[in-house]
Every structure is written in structure tokens, then in C-alpha cells.
Design an enzyme around this catalytic site. Structure first.
Site, short mmCIF file in Angstrom:
data_model
loop_
_atom_site.label_atom_id
_atom_site.label_comp_id
_atom_site.label_asym_id
_atom_site.label_seq_id
_atom_site.Cartn_x
_atom_site.Cartn_y
_atom_site.Cartn_z
N LYS A 145 -99.38 -132.39 -128.68
CA LYS A 145 -98.89 -131.85 -127.50
C LYS A 145 -99.93 -130.26 -127.06
CE LYS A 145 -94.53 -131.51 -130.06
NZ LYS A 145 -94.64 -132.21 -131.05
N ARG A 183 -86.40 -128.68 -129.81
CA ARG A 183 -86.23 -129.64 -130.98
C ARG A 183 -85.54 -130.23 -131.48
NH1 ARG A 183 -91.35 -127.81 -132.89
NH2 ARG A 183 -92.75 -129.26 -134.48
N ARG A 229 -106.72 -132.68 -138.82
CA ARG A 229 -106.66 -131.35 -138.18
C ARG A 229 -107.06 -130.37 -138.16
NH1 ARG A 229 -101.62 -130.78 -134.46
NH2 ARG A 229 -99.92 -130.41 -136.51
N ARG A 249 -103.31 -126.24 -141.23
CA ARG A 249 -102.37 -125.39 -141.10
C ARG A 249 -101.18 -126.07 -143.24
NH1 ARG A 249 -99.86 -126.67 -135.49
NH2 ARG A 249 -97.72 -127.72 -137.44
N ARG A 279 -91.95 -134.35 -141.30
CA ARG A 279 -92.06 -134.08 -139.83
C ARG A 279 -91.36 -134.80 -138.62
NH1 ARG A 279 -96.98 -130.36 -139.46
NH2 ARG A 279 -96.40 -130.52 -137.73
P1 AMP Z 1 -95.12 -126.91 -134.68
O1 AMP Z 1 -96.74 -126.44 -134.29
O2 AMP Z 1 -94.50 -127.29 -133.02
O3 AMP Z 1 -95.31 -128.10 -134.87
O4 AMP Z 1 -94.17 -126.59 -135.23
C1 AMP Z 1 -94.86 -126.02 -137.05
C2 AMP Z 1 -92.83 -125.80 -137.44
O5 AMP Z 1 -92.28 -124.66 -136.56
C3 AMP Z 1 -92.02 -126.78 -137.57
O6 AMP Z 1 -92.46 -128.62 -138.58
C4 AMP Z 1 -91.21 -126.40 -137.76
O7 AMP Z 1 -90.65 -125.62 -138.76
C5 AMP Z 1 -91.18 -125.20 -137.16
N1 AMP Z 1 -90.64 -124.88 -135.10
C6 AMP Z 1 -91.47 -125.05 -134.29
N2 AMP Z 1 -90.66 -124.30 -133.18
C7 AMP Z 1 -89.56 -125.02 -133.83
C8 AMP Z 1 -88.18 -125.51 -133.14
N3 AMP Z 1 -88.12 -125.99 -132.00
N4 AMP Z 1 -87.05 -126.00 -133.66
C9 AMP Z 1 -86.87 -125.90 -135.07
N5 AMP Z 1 -88.30 -125.68 -135.97
C10 AMP Z 1 -89.50 -125.18 -135.03
#
Ligand code: AMP
Length: 217
Positions: free
Chosen positions: A13, A87, A126, A159, A170
Site C-alpha cells: 500500500k 481499518r 522491508r 520498523r 498484524r
Molecule cells: P501501517 O504503517 O499502516 O502498517 O500502520 C502501522 C501501525 O499503526 C499499525 O500496525 C497500527 O498499530 C497503527 N495504525 C495505522 N493505521 C491505523 C488505523 N487506521 N487504525 C488503527 N491502527 C492503525
């Protein structure tokens, strides 16, 4: 255009959204990037989100919905591409409500479909640039100089939530909560499934083909 990219962690994404934003002149709004920035800045919001992010849990809806409403409000009128939000179905419902209040709506949802074993390989390999956000992979998208960002020369990092254990958590949350968001949008006939198993440039070609056809209708 207001576009959502949905899909499991590791579906690509972030990488794809950056390219989509550039091609169509849209703002790239990544909930994960915004949260990581809040953490880096040491804000209250960042502190609240930290424990959830590090263990691969979802940050509570209330925090996310408020944060993203603010980001969308600040985005230019030309539109945006949302990455990592919504999400949960609750987040999607609240997003639709606030767009409706503004006389707008989501125009297209791209659903990136990827196999779990590919997700684990992609995420654990990554690496990203903490300064400019560029994304690399130790095998598939290597920087010119090992461990250094091609774009800004910063040292690349992994990360803290990109370990196998956290990735599996996740993924679990993805299937339990986020997969239902795709079904939520399917009833509006705006969901386009994209095979996200191939290499990044092939996925991007599929995305551009779909979006070009929508823009030129
Ligand atoms: P990402 O970079 O999109 O993989 O997001 C990293 C982390 O941020 C996720 O594993 C969640 O802990 C938190 N996070 C990001 N977006 C959301 C969302 N829309 N709702 C809840 N937690 C989120």
C-alpha cells in the site's frame, strides 16, 4: 478523486500510494506515517499510539478517526489517496459520514490481494528511510548503496513492528477487522480487486490501468 488502497500489511500500500499520489496529483494520507511522525515528535497522540503499534495492535478508533478527519480536512481539494485508513468498519462509517457532510465521497477502493507467505517475506525484509519515507527491500528493492537511502542519503532502518512475530499479529487483525472494510465498500460497487503478489512495478501497472479507465470515463 478520493481513493482508498486496502489490503493486508505488506500488500504494498505505501509504495503504491506514493506513485498513485504523484501520477494523479493527489495527497498521500497514510495513517501509519502520520502516527510515526507523531511518535517522532513526542506528542501525546504519539505516546498513546506507541504501545499498540509496537505489538501490532490497532490504535483505538477514536484516536484514529479524529486524527484522520483532521488530515483529510487539511488535504487539497484535488483529492487524496488513503493508505492504512479505514481499518475497521466503524472507521469506514465515520469516514463516510464526514465526507458526506462535505458533499463528497470515496470514488474508488483498490483492494490489494496478497498471499500470507509473501506478506511475511516482504515485511521482514522491508527497510525504510526515516527522513523521506522511501521504502526498500533487502532482496527486491535494493538501494544503490547498502543501507543508505538513494533519495536523501539517510541511513535506512527496519520498523520496530516489521518483525515476524508482530507481522503475524498484524495479519490476524487484518483478517479479523480490516477484511470486513472491503465488504463494506463492495455494496457501493466501487471496489476493484488487484493481484498484489507480483513485483511492485507490475502491481503499479495494474493500478494505473484501472485508475486511468476511471479517470477517462
Ligand atoms: P501501517 O504503517 O499502516 O502498517 O500502520 C502501522 C501501525 O499503526 C499499525 O500496525 C497500527 O498499530 C497503527 N495504525 C495505522 N493505521 C491505523 C488505523 N487506521 N487504525 C488503527 N491502527 C492503525
Amino acid at each position: 478523486m478520493r481513493i482508498l488502497l486496502l489490503g493486508a500489511p505488506g500488500a504494498g500500500k505505501g509504495t503504491q500510494c506514493k506513485a498513485v499520489a504523484e501520477r494523479y496529483g493527489l495527497e498521500h494520507l497514510s495513517s501509519g506515517d502520520i502516527l510515526r511522525q507523531e511518535r517522532a515528535d513526542g506528542t501525546d497522540l504519539g505516546k498513546k499510539a506507541q504501545q499498540f503499534m509496537d505489538s501490532g495492535e490497532l490504535v483505538p478508533d477514536k484516536i484514529i478517526i479524529e486524527m484522520m478527519a483532521h488530515a483529510i480536512n487539511e488535504a487539497p481539494k484535488s483529492g487524496f489517496v488513503l493508505d492504512g485508513f479505514p481499518r475497521t468498519v466503524n472507521q469506514a462509517v465515520e469516514l463516510d459520514k464526514s465526507l458526506e457532510a462535505d458533499g463528497s465521497r470515496i470514488d474508488a477502493v483498490l483492494n490489494l490481494q496478497v498471499d500470507d507467505d509473501i506478506v511475511v517475506k516482504r515485511i521482514t525484509g522491508r527497510r525504510s528511510c526515516p527522513a523521506c519515507g522511501a521504502i526498500y527491500h533487502i532482496e527486491n528493492i535494493r538501494p544503490k548503496v547498502d543501507g543508505i537511502c538513494d533519495k536523501c542519503g539517510e541511513k535506512l532502518v527496519q520498523r520496530t513492528d516489521d518483525t515476524e512475530e508482530v507481522v503475524l499479529n498484524r495479519l490476524k487483525h487484518y483478517y479479523e477487522q480490516t477484511a470486513a472494510v472491503v465488504d463494506y465498500y463492495r455494496k457501493n460497487n466501487i471496489v476493484y480487486d488487484i493481484d498484489a503478489n507480483p513485483a511492485a512495478d507490475e502491481i503499479l501497472a495494474l493500478i494505473f490501468e484501472k485508475l486511468d479507465s476511471l479517470v477517462n470515463v
